[in-house]
Design an enzyme around this catalytic site. Structure first.
Site, PDB file in Angstrom:
ATOM      1  N   GLU A 263       5.904 -50.428 -27.488  1.00 36.82           N
ATOM      2  CA  GLU A 263       4.922 -50.553 -26.406  1.00 36.82           C
ATOM      3  C   GLU A 263       3.620 -51.054 -27.011  1.00 36.82           C
ATOM      4  O   GLU A 263       3.170 -50.558 -28.048  1.00 36.82           O
ATOM      5  CB  GLU A 263       4.725 -49.180 -25.741  1.00 36.82           C
ATOM      6  CG  GLU A 263       3.508 -48.989 -24.903  1.00 36.82           C
ATOM      7  CD  GLU A 263       3.409 -49.930 -23.711  1.00 36.82           C
ATOM      8  OE1 GLU A 263       2.373 -50.611 -23.618  1.00 36.82           O
ATOM      9  OE2 GLU A 263       4.346 -49.966 -22.909  1.00 36.82           O
TER      10      GLU A 263
ATOM     11  N   ASP B 170      11.292 -53.716 -20.387  1.00 38.74           N
ATOM     12  CA  ASP B 170      10.618 -53.107 -19.233  1.00 38.74           C
ATOM     13  C   ASP B 170       9.144 -53.479 -19.330  1.00 38.74           C
ATOM     14  O   ASP B 170       8.292 -52.679 -19.718  1.00 38.74           O
ATOM     15  CB  ASP B 170      10.800 -51.589 -19.260  1.00 38.74           C
ATOM     16  CG  ASP B 170      10.023 -50.909 -18.138  1.00 38.74           C
ATOM     17  OD1 ASP B 170       9.639 -49.743 -18.292  1.00 38.74           O
ATOM     18  OD2 ASP B 170       9.758 -51.597 -17.118  1.00 38.74           O
TER      19      ASP B 170
END
Ligand code: SAM
Length: 293
Positions: A110, A160
């Protein structure tokens, strides 16, 4: 009584279309190093997270996207051990992936540490089980840089990401997909958040064309997510194993049983198989996605 605030989704302003949400309470708002982040309570959808004016997750309907982005690639593959998530800072997908006992290691990359930190506070139902799981590794980095240099190899990569704007833009590029392919094992699968075809047909066509330049099989599957406005949400699909996308319902059901038949609220073997049966207008977008040499 003070006027209630409304927060608008601005992703489709250029289409002359905007959706606004009444705010019961703003729980968190900040400009992070990478994007504008706001988390608020909505009377119907519950907690809602928006990044740069685009809805990321709501408590009411998050299960649809999280289950379809995790269980479809993992049950289609059937024995994924090494899994990589790019983005996914809220940890909703990681929580679903870790329900698969076959998974030996899950790495999440991330870019924005602030999303992880605030998710630990506001989405403990995801982050608590995930960060308590020894199989989980959290990396703060740009997903493009990570896949370009990692020595690791993966059976499934789940992207994602935010939309193709700001930090998420590079995650829709040819060089990103090529770098993903470089770190995929034989028979591995790549799935991507790929927008809503009604409003973002070019985003889907462009990704599928790039997949088809790199992989034997480039396609997509769909699900309807109420707060990803625009009807069907498309999830990109890429693999060198053409059979994965055709996995029979019987085999999917057997794999779910073998995985302990954990409960789901959207994914079923039948819904999984049906998700690849595209409505004509989306099938046409995908059919037009020709890889330019
Ligand atoms: N499900 C949501 C959607 O469909 O819009 C996405 C949810 S998740 C919160 C998206 C995450 O992608 C964000 O936390 C964002 O920080 C992360 N992200 C964006 N660009 C990235 C990049 N280049 N590398 C890694 N993570 C990235």
């Amino acid at each position: 009584m003070a006027e209630k605030r409304w927060i608008a989704e601005t992703l489709f302003d250029d289409l002359g279309f905007s959706m606004s949400y009444q705010v019961d309470k703003v729980l968190y708002e900040m400009q992070t190093e990478h994007q504008h982040l706001v988390l608020f309570e909505h009377p119907f959808f519950g907690k809602m997270l928006m990044l740069d004016g685009a809805t990321q997750i709501t408590k009411r309907d998050e299960f649809i996207y999280q289950e379809m982005m995790s269980h479809v690639p993992l049950f289609a593959h059937g024995q994924a051990r090494e899994v990589l998530i790019i983005g996914g800072g809220d940890c909703g997908i990681a929580e679903e992936v870790l329900k698969h006992k076959s998974v030996k290691r899950l790495t999440q990359v991330e870019i924005d540490a602030a999303v992880i930190e605030f998710s630990k506070e506001h989405f403990p139902e995801f982050t608590k089980p995930v960060f308590a799981d020894k199989r989980f590794e959290s990396v703060i980095d740009d997903g493009m840089k990570y896949v370009a240099r990692t020595e690791r190899r993966f059976d499934a990569i789940i992207v994602d990401s935010t939309d193709p704007q700001g930090p998420g833009k590079v995650l829709f590029s040819q060089k990103f997909y090529a770098a993903c392919k470089r770190c995929m094992n034989k028979g591995a699968v790549l799935v991507t958040q790929n927008g809503v075809p009604m409003f973002q047909p070019n985003e889907l066509a462009s990704s599928v064309a790039k997949f088809r330049r790199l992989f034997a099989d480039g396609a997509c599957y769909v699900a309807a997510i109420p707060t990803y406005i625009g009807g069907h949400m498309a999830m990109g699909w890429a693999s060198d194993d053409r059979r994965l996308r055709q996995t029979p319902v019987k085999a999917l059901a057997a794999r779910h049983r073998k995985a302990g038949a954990f409960s789901t609220r959207y994914w079923t073997p039948e819904v999984h198989a049906a998700a690849f049966a595209l409505p004509r207008f989306i099938a046409d977008v995908v059919a037009r996605a020709r890889p330019r040499r």
